[in-house]
Design an enzyme around this catalytic site. Sequence first.
Site, PDB file in Angstrom:
ATOM      1  N   GLY A   1      -8.509   5.791  -2.657  1.00  0.00           N
ATOM      2  CA  GLY A   1      -8.319   4.993  -3.873  1.00  0.00           C
ATOM      3  C   GLY A   1      -8.883   5.802  -5.033  1.00  0.00           C
TER       4      GLY A   1
ATOM      5  N   ARG B   1      -8.638  16.143  -2.789  1.00  0.00           N
ATOM      6  CA  ARG B   1      -7.296  15.538  -2.828  1.00  0.00           C
ATOM      7  C   ARG B   1      -6.698  15.818  -4.204  1.00  0.00           C
ATOM      8  NH1 ARG B   1      -6.572   9.553  -0.645  1.00  0.00           N
ATOM      9  NH2 ARG B   1      -4.410  10.242  -0.401  1.00  0.00           N
TER      10      ARG B   1
ATOM     11  N   ASP C   1      -2.730   6.319  -9.460  1.00  0.00           N
ATOM     12  CA  ASP C   1      -3.567   7.495  -9.173  1.00  0.00           C
ATOM     13  C   ASP C   1      -3.618   8.468 -10.346  1.00  0.00           C
ATOM     14  OD1 ASP C   1      -2.720   6.467  -6.364  1.00  0.00           O
ATOM     15  OD2 ASP C   1      -4.495   7.723  -6.113  1.00  0.00           O
TER      16      ASP C   1
HETATM   17  O1  MRU Z   1      -3.942   7.431  -0.378  1.00  0.00           O
HETATM   18  P1  MRU Z   1      -4.806   6.405  -1.051  1.00  0.00           P
HETATM   19  O2  MRU Z   1      -5.154   5.256  -0.155  1.00  0.00           O
HETATM   20  O3  MRU Z   1      -6.006   7.017  -1.712  1.00  0.00           O
HETATM   21  O4  MRU Z   1      -3.881   5.820  -2.211  1.00  0.00           O
HETATM   22  C1  MRU Z   1      -4.415   4.850  -3.056  1.00  0.00           C
HETATM   23  C2  MRU Z   1      -3.450   4.308  -4.040  1.00  0.00           C
HETATM   24  O5  MRU Z   1      -2.332   4.758  -4.136  1.00  0.00           O
HETATM   25  C3  MRU Z   1      -3.942   3.258  -4.973  1.00  0.00           C
HETATM   26  O6  MRU Z   1      -2.907   2.388  -5.337  1.00  0.00           O
HETATM   27  C4  MRU Z   1      -4.491   3.932  -6.244  1.00  0.00           C
HETATM   28  O7  MRU Z   1      -5.423   4.910  -5.911  1.00  0.00           O
HETATM   29  C5  MRU Z   1      -5.113   2.962  -7.168  1.00  0.00           C
HETATM   30  S1  MRU Z   1      -6.668   2.412  -6.573  1.00  0.00           S
HETATM   31  C6  MRU Z   1      -7.365   1.396  -7.756  1.00  0.00           C
END
Ligand code: MRU
Length: 347
Positions: free
Chosen positions: A52, A94, A238
């Site tokens: 996230g 990431r 993101d």
């Molecule tokens: O791969 P992830 O679980 O890190 O992806 C997270 C998301 O796509 C969320 O929607 C995004 O980070 C927003 S979190 C407030």
Amino acid sequence: MVSPHDRTRAVAWREDALELLDQRRLPGAIVHRRLTVAAEVAEAIRNMVVRGAPAIGIAAAYGVVLAARVRYAEDPHCWRERIAVDLAMLATARPTAVNLVWALRRMEGVIAETEGDPVGWLLAEARAIHEEDIAANRRMGELGAALLGGRCAVLTHCNAGALATGGYGTALGVIRRGYEMGLIERVYADETRPWLQGARLTAWELAQDGIPVTLLADSAASALLRQGAVHWVIVGADRIAANGDVANKIGTYHLAVAARYHGVRFMVVAPTSTMDMRIASGTDIPIEQRAAEELLTFGGQPVAATGVEAWNPSFDVTPAALVDALVTERGVALAPDGEKMARLMAM
Ligand code: MRU
């Protein structure tokens, strides 16, 4: 003020160490991991122990505190040169969520200014990043809930909740506040293949807080929207480019297309730490490609014939034109575009 609908914390600083709730184990087990060096933090980000966009940034900021403790003890004169390696390692854990480098830039600002032992200063900055994120989420919760316009059902994708942030959540912050105000009667959560953030995390988070949630396969979303059962799709982000294009979990884009086709409104909720004004449009946002095994196996068992290849982007880009409302802690942009983004960021 503590909300009764906000019981989860993914990231905490406890007794000189970073404590992460291992999100890979949810909902089956509540396991906390205690991290004491920056390399462990980078690995936890890479391997989805913490995930996230805002939560990744906050974890990385605490990772810098851990790095500074080691580097200053090694050499109080050359710790700045040495910590650069740790910063680079954290920055590349990431690629898509810009909150990671945003948080590291803030920590670098403190590194550049401190005299003597930097640990206390850096811890104060990491804590400030963490607390500001929760405050931003609460503000966005208010602003987003004010847009709902009456009692409704909403659909969300992935997990943009307390688990994905410092606490309270972005999309789930709006949902938490909307529920508290009596505006949300039900939340539909996409399961979110292949990591199942919707099934494992969002549904768990909402169930913890007593908010009614119905899980659906990602591929069922258009059929649900067609029934007219959902009034808003609400998601996090993101990275948002200067023109308002939104990178978020893979599957967000087709939801936005389906929402527009069915006349369902589409809300993106993200703090300004997710905006990347140096990137002109979504085309330039780096999209993480993850291992083929995430698609080719399930629970350790193969689900496709040997030799089959897989395409596994972790994120996609939703064009700004498909977004009805962008909610940030600085305000709301309806039908966001480059001009409105610039105005928000100048506030
Ligand atoms: O791969 P992830 O679980 O890190 O992806 C997270 C998301 O796509 C969320 O929607 C995004 O980070 C927003 S979190 C407030």
